[in-house]
Scaffold this motif. Structure first.
Motif, PDB file in Angstrom:
ATOM      1  N   PRO A 189      -5.417   1.059   4.218  1.00 47.34           N
ATOM      2  CA  PRO A 189      -5.070  -0.016   3.277  1.00 47.34           C
ATOM      3  C   PRO A 189      -6.255  -0.903   2.913  1.00 47.34           C
ATOM      4  N   GLU A 190      -7.196  -1.044   3.831  1.00 43.99           N
ATOM      5  CA  GLU A 190      -8.346  -1.912   3.572  1.00 43.99           C
ATOM      6  C   GLU A 190      -9.446  -1.213   2.783  1.00 43.99           C
ATOM      7  N   GLY A 191      -9.223   0.042   2.419  1.00 46.13           N
ATOM      8  CA  GLY A 191     -10.220   0.814   1.681  1.00 46.13           C
ATOM      9  C   GLY A 191     -10.375   0.368   0.239  1.00 46.13           C
ATOM     10  N   ALA A 192     -11.262   1.046  -0.468  1.00 46.90           N
ATOM     11  CA  ALA A 192     -11.597   0.645  -1.834  1.00 46.90           C
ATOM     12  C   ALA A 192     -10.512   0.993  -2.842  1.00 46.90           C
ATOM     13  N   ARG A 193      -9.689   1.994  -2.545  1.00 45.11           N
ATOM     14  CA  ARG A 193      -8.695   2.452  -3.516  1.00 45.11           C
ATOM     15  C   ARG A 193      -7.302   1.938  -3.166  1.00 45.11           C
ATOM     16  N   SER A 194      -6.589   1.486  -4.187  1.00 46.65           N
ATOM     17  CA  SER A 194      -5.232   0.985  -3.986  1.00 46.65           C
ATOM     18  C   SER A 194      -4.266   2.164  -3.867  1.00 46.65           C
ATOM     19  N   PRO A 195      -3.069   1.943  -3.323  1.00 50.44           N
ATOM     20  CA  PRO A 195      -2.077   3.017  -3.267  1.00 50.44           C
ATOM     21  C   PRO A 195      -1.792   3.611  -4.646  1.00 50.44           C
ATOM     22  N   ALA A 196      -1.715   2.774  -5.670  1.00 46.11           N
ATOM     23  CA  ALA A 196      -1.436   3.272  -7.014  1.00 46.11           C
ATOM     24  C   ALA A 196      -2.553   4.180  -7.508  1.00 46.11           C
ATOM     25  N   GLN A 197      -3.798   3.817  -7.219  1.00 46.13           N
ATOM     26  CA  GLN A 197      -4.929   4.646  -7.643  1.00 46.13           C
ATOM     27  C   GLN A 197      -4.920   5.996  -6.932  1.00 46.13           C
ATOM     28  N   VAL A 198      -4.639   5.984  -5.654  1.00 40.74           N
ATOM     29  CA  VAL A 198      -4.579   7.229  -4.895  1.00 40.74           C
ATOM     30  C   VAL A 198      -3.449   8.105  -5.414  1.00 40.74           C
ATOM     31  N   ALA A 199      -2.281   7.496  -5.629  1.00 40.95           N
ATOM     32  CA  ALA A 199      -1.111   8.255  -6.093  1.00 40.95           C
ATOM     33  C   ALA A 199      -1.356   8.870  -7.466  1.00 40.95           C
ATOM     34  N   GLU A 200      -1.939   8.124  -8.373  1.00 40.57           N
ATOM     35  CA  GLU A 200      -2.210   8.649  -9.710  1.00 40.57           C
ATOM     36  C   GLU A 200      -3.244   9.769  -9.654  1.00 40.57           C
TER      37      GLU A 200
END
Length: 221
Positions: A189-200
């Motif tokens: 969760p603390e990484g550079a990419r948000s969940p939405a970005q990863v999912a897309e």
């Protein structure tokens, strides 16, 4: 006696069509403790006493709610698969074409994984459930239903010419779902990419994997 996790918040979200809005499931304190313990130590590395200690309850109290450690694992597995199955149904229903339906489904699966990495990772512990455990069959039945929904999307996409899938649809589906499961091994969760970005990103990669025809209309509004 068995205490199951409530799925009411999840049902509200999917009923309203907001399948992209994913939050960690509410779990009773005993299941929340077991979830964290299984994630950290694995099923075999976790004792009933450890779960009770984490939950702040006595062993008799724990056994009142769950028959044994396998019963706790079953409750967690069923909470996770019930949530994801509801969301996949809603995501597919929200798409007009096989392309959009697959994109939506992969997106919501990955969002589920990133919302609660500990619960999502518990799925790997299925191998420790006895094969004759009736609850295992219930879990497998729900997982199979989800796979059937996705396989139907892939087949309809092939029939319409939207997808170009070499080989067996089920093998391709296993590859896609396996890739989604791997999110739990690296996402933070603390990484550079948000969940939405990863999912897309995973949704777009999945479309490429099935040879989806080019389409510039990917609506995330």
């Amino acid at each position: 006696m068995s205490t199951a996790a409530t799925d009411e918040p999840d049902a509200v979200a999917t009923a309203s069509g907001d399948w992209r809005h994913v939050e960690p499931l509410y779990l009773p304190v005993t299941l929340a403790a077991a979830k964290d313990a299984f994630h950290e130590r694995g099923f075999h590395g976790t004792s009933i006493r450890d779960i009770a200690s984490r939950a702040g309850v006595s062993l008799p109290t724990l056994y009142y709610h769950h028959e044994n450690k396998q019963g706790i694992l079953v409750a967690l597995l069923e909470a996770g698969i019930s949530s994801i199955l509801n969301r996949v149904r809603a995501a597919i229903a929200d798409g007009d074409t096989p392309r959009q339906q697959l994109s939506n489904a992969i997106e919501t699966i990955v969002l589920h994984m990133t919302a609660d990495l500990q619960l999502a990772s518990v799925g790997r512990e299925l191998r420790y459930l006895d094969s004759d455990n009736p609850h295992r069959q219930h879990y497998v039945g729900m997982r199979t239903e989800m796979e059937d929904l996705l396989a139907d999307v892939l087949r309809r996409g092939m029939a319409s010419g939207d997808f170009q899938i070499p080989g067996n649809v089920r093998e391709v589906l296993r590859y896609l779902l396996g890739a989604c499961q791997e999110v739990t091994t690296w996402y933070r969760p603390e990484g550079a990419r948000s969940p939405a970005q990863v999912a897309e990103s995973y949704a777009a990669t999945s479309l490429r994997a099935v040879g989806a025809s080019s389409d510039t209309t990917t609506d995330h509004t």
